[in-house]
Design an enzyme around this catalytic site. Structure first.
Site, mmCIF file in Angstrom:
data_model
loop_
_atom_site.group_PDB
_atom_site.id
_atom_site.type_symbol
_atom_site.label_atom_id
_atom_site.label_comp_id
_atom_site.label_asym_id
_atom_site.label_seq_id
_atom_site.Cartn_x
_atom_site.Cartn_y
_atom_site.Cartn_z
ATOM 1 C CG ASP A 195 -3.962 0.471 -2.434
ATOM 2 O OD1 ASP A 195 -2.932 0.621 -1.732
ATOM 3 O OD2 ASP A 195 -5.076 0.229 -1.944
ATOM 4 C CD GLU A 202 -3.459 -6.619 1.627
ATOM 5 O OE1 GLU A 202 -3.788 -5.491 2.045
ATOM 6 O OE2 GLU A 202 -3.455 -7.635 2.352
ATOM 7 C CG HIS A 256 -1.886 -1.119 1.240
ATOM 8 N ND1 HIS A 256 -2.938 -1.170 0.355
ATOM 9 C CD2 HIS A 256 -1.979 -2.244 1.995
ATOM 10 C CE1 HIS A 256 -3.642 -2.267 0.565
ATOM 11 N NE2 HIS A 256 -3.081 -2.942 1.549
#
Ligand code: XIL
Length: 660
Positions: A430, A428, A399
């Site tokens: 982003d 994950e 992240h």
């Protein structure tokens, strides 16, 4: 009374005619369609109800627009407040913008806007706009975004307060959405360009519907249920297992030949309270009896959930976020750790291996690019593997944001786990457009979208280089209309993914798929500024010494230096070189002096060397050529102390440039 409320509701909620409205709408028209309008001008409560025994009435005491608002009195708890059912109004997978005006009757408090949804009696509460200061002296607007991701049998929008039970007013509540566009079918699929490893997206129920499902299946060949496999979803009460959220997602994946990452069997969040309560219902303390009970619950949970999916789930995040690098032993003091020590980790991996021997078993964490955290995770993995604990894989959540972390730190992270017998996965990813929790943009600024595209480009280039180590890369979401970052760490619209809120490819997508096309969809312009907090007094123009008239063409350059953000001790800047000559610049070295002792810590779109005050930036391979009339920009983070003088002069390939 009931009849009136019903009638009013029918005028409020444009449920059935929606399709007609949509059909009349030009496909690419971004005009929002409003599906809720509560102005209370007709003197009724317009379908609003209390969440408990509060009293709701149309009022003319104060009004935001017109002459009426809704008065809410008789509240006896902070969670009590006005609620409106949007069950027949909101469609799954559509991103709604919700706006409400709120005012206290007396005193002050903080108010927030939320949604309560229920599926088969189980309630979930989702914050749309977090606590916002409200007083009795004026109206305050709460605006946020909400995407329904589950099948529900109850869906209420409501306002509550943080600490008092005072009476309040609401007015001019609206909910609207901009219809998604058809997905683009003339652009390459991410999975057909990035072939080194499966590329995945985290999904909720919203991502397998209509255009979202098409987009997902077109570009990705792996999925991770974002919430549906967490303990609170699969075993909400002891030994009662339910897969109603996850099964449709996994069926979709199967039907489209996609891999599935199971997330997650053990975590300190989204785990029901009963798990950590002893036989009498009290919070567990660290006793041998409680340890045995907790490990038995853990084993039972994994045996059931992992067995339910068998081989369908090829990789499991067996445990999530167990590291706390601020502890001397590097281990998070969760209930799991406090009651069982390291045994919960040993049990979890051992049982998972036994139940699904073919699945890859991962230990997953965030900030693994930060040296202290990375090393604590490394030490734990080496220790447990040394004991024979079957850990196959290390998951890096990733992240990140538009200016953090550096590629070098990310590379060091990947290198660190080489040679200890584990695969690595990015689980994950982003890229937030925000660099601090104080920022909030109503729409993503073009320069942030551009930096984001470069971050995706550079990260994916790195991942592909490390294809021998990495066996999967997953993004935490499909498109910007449904991202957890809209409410974390604060409520504000974020845009961290490859596709925008209308499912169209962003520059971020091109960063992954074809960096030469970055900018085509974000219309970045060097003139978009991020409200610099430091004013710059550009020094006077330095005269150019155009090179003599040797052909071909003339040469010349103008450099624009901007501080785009500043904070005690640090600042962010960008430097643009415009080629004002009549021939292309092929390969460039840009140089300047930092006379105030500033030091660059990170630079993108080029490589940097700093020796004392002298900074030299060399082009990246993709921006080596600056066409006549064209430009190239670099961005950087740097430190400063005392003062932060703007460099007075710049050279490109040894020739002085005009300073803009
Ligand atoms: C997030 C989900 O995306 C949200 O919908 C939920 O409200 C909170 O959890 N690290 C993880 C994920 O391992 O499980 C988290 O997912 C995001 C951070």
């Amino acid at each position: 009374m009931r009849a009136i409320a019903r009638l009013a509701l029918a005028t409020l909620v444009v449920a059935a005619p929606l399709t007609a409205v949509m059909a009349a709408h030009a496909a690419d028209d971004p005009t929002p369609i409003t599906v809720v309008t509560s102005d209370f001008e007709d003197g009724t409560v317009q379908g609003w109800t209390g969440r408990s025994a509060e009293t709701l009435a149309s009022s003319t005491t104060v009004a935001h627009g017109g002459t009426h608002s809704l008065a809410v009195t008789g509240r006896t708890a902070t969670w009590q407040g006005p609620a409106l059912s949007v069950l027949s109004t909101f469609a799954k997978g559509t991103s709604y913008t919700i706006s409400a005006w709120v005012r206290m009757a007396e005193g002050s408090d903080s108010a927030r806007l939320s949604v309560e949804r229920r599926t088969s009696g189980t309630a979930t509460y989702e914050t749309v706009v977090g606590n916002t200061a409200v007083t009795s002296s004026g109206w305050v607007n709460l605006t946020g975004h909400y995407t329904l991701s589950a099948d529900v049998d109850f869906l209420n929008l409501y306002v509550e307060t943080a600490s008092s039970t005072g009476s309040l007013y609401i007015d001019d509540v609206t909910a609207s959405y901009v219809p998604a566009l058809p997905i683009q079918t003339d652009i390459p699929a991410v999975k057909s360009v990035v072939t080194e490893f499966p590329v995945g997206a985290a999904i909720t129920g919203a991502e397998i519907t209509t255009e979202h499902g098409e987009l997902l299946a077109r570009h990705f060949n792996s999925v991770t249920p974002g919430n549906a496999l967490k303990w609170d979803a699969t075993e909400p009460t002891e030994n009662t297992f339910t897969y109603t959220q996850a099964d449709p997602l996994i069926a979709f994946a199967k039907a489209h030949g996609m891999k599935v990452r199971g997330h997650t069997l053990v975590w300190h969040n989204q785990t029901p309270a009963w798990v950590f309560q002893d036989a009498s219902g009290a919070a567990m303390t660290a006793t041998a009896e409680n340890k045995a009970l907790l490990l038995a619950r853990l084993e039972n949970h994994i045996r059931n959930v992992a067995a339910h999916y068998g081989d369908t789930i090829g990789t499991w995040d067996v445990v999530n976020e167990v590291i706390d690098e601020s502890q001397s032993d590097g281990l998070r003091r969760s209930n799991w750790y406090n009651i069982t020590g390291l045994d919960y980790l040993r049990t979890a991996f051992k049982v998972a291996r036994e139940v699904v021997p073919s699945a890859k078993l991962c230990i997953n964490d965030y900030n693994t690019n930060v040296a202290a955290k990375r090393d604590a995770l490394y030490n734990l993995v080496v220790k447990l593997k040394g004991e024979g604990v079957p850990i196959d894989c290390v998951g890096h959540q990733m992240h990140v944001n538009v200016s953090w972390p550096s590629i070098a730190d990310t590379e060091a992270m990947l290198k660190k786990f080489e040679g200890i017998g584990v695969e690595q996965q990015v689980t994950e990813m982003d890229v937030s457009i925000y660099t601090s929790s104080g920022e909030s943009f109503p729409t993503p600024p073009a320069d942030r979208l551009l930096s984001q595209a470069y971050m995706y480009r550079d990260m994916f280039a790195l991942f592909r280089k490390y294809k021998a180590d990495l066996t999967s890369v997953t993004l935490w979401g499909l498109a910007d209309d449904n991202t957890w970052l809209d409410t974390y760490p604060v409520a504000r619209k974020d845009a961290p993914l490859l596709f925008d809120t209308r499912l169209q490819a962003k520059s971020a997508y091109w960063g992954v798929v074809d960096p030469s096309k970055i900018g085509a969809s974000a219309s970045p312009s060097a003139s978009v500024s991020v409200s610099p907090s430091v004013s710059i007094s550009p020094s006077a123009s330095v005269s150019v010494s155009p090179s003599s008239s040797t052909s071909p063409g003339t040469s010349g350059c103008t450099v624009t230096y901007r501080v785009t953000g500043s904070w005690p001790g640090g600042f962010q800047g960008d430097v643009k070189i415009a080629n004002t000559g009549s021939s292309a610049i092929s390969g460039w070295k840009l140089s300047w002096q930092f006379t105030g002792g500033q030091a660059i810590s990170q630079l993108w779109n080029g490589s940097v060397a700093q020796s004392g005050a002298t900074v030299t930036v060399t082009n990246a391979s993709w921006n080596a050529t600056i066409a006549a009339g064209g430009s190239a920009s670099v961005g950087f983070l740097a430190s400063w102390t005392g003062s932060n003088p703007v460099p007075a002069a710049f050279t490109v390939n040894g020739t002085a440039c005009t300073v803009a």
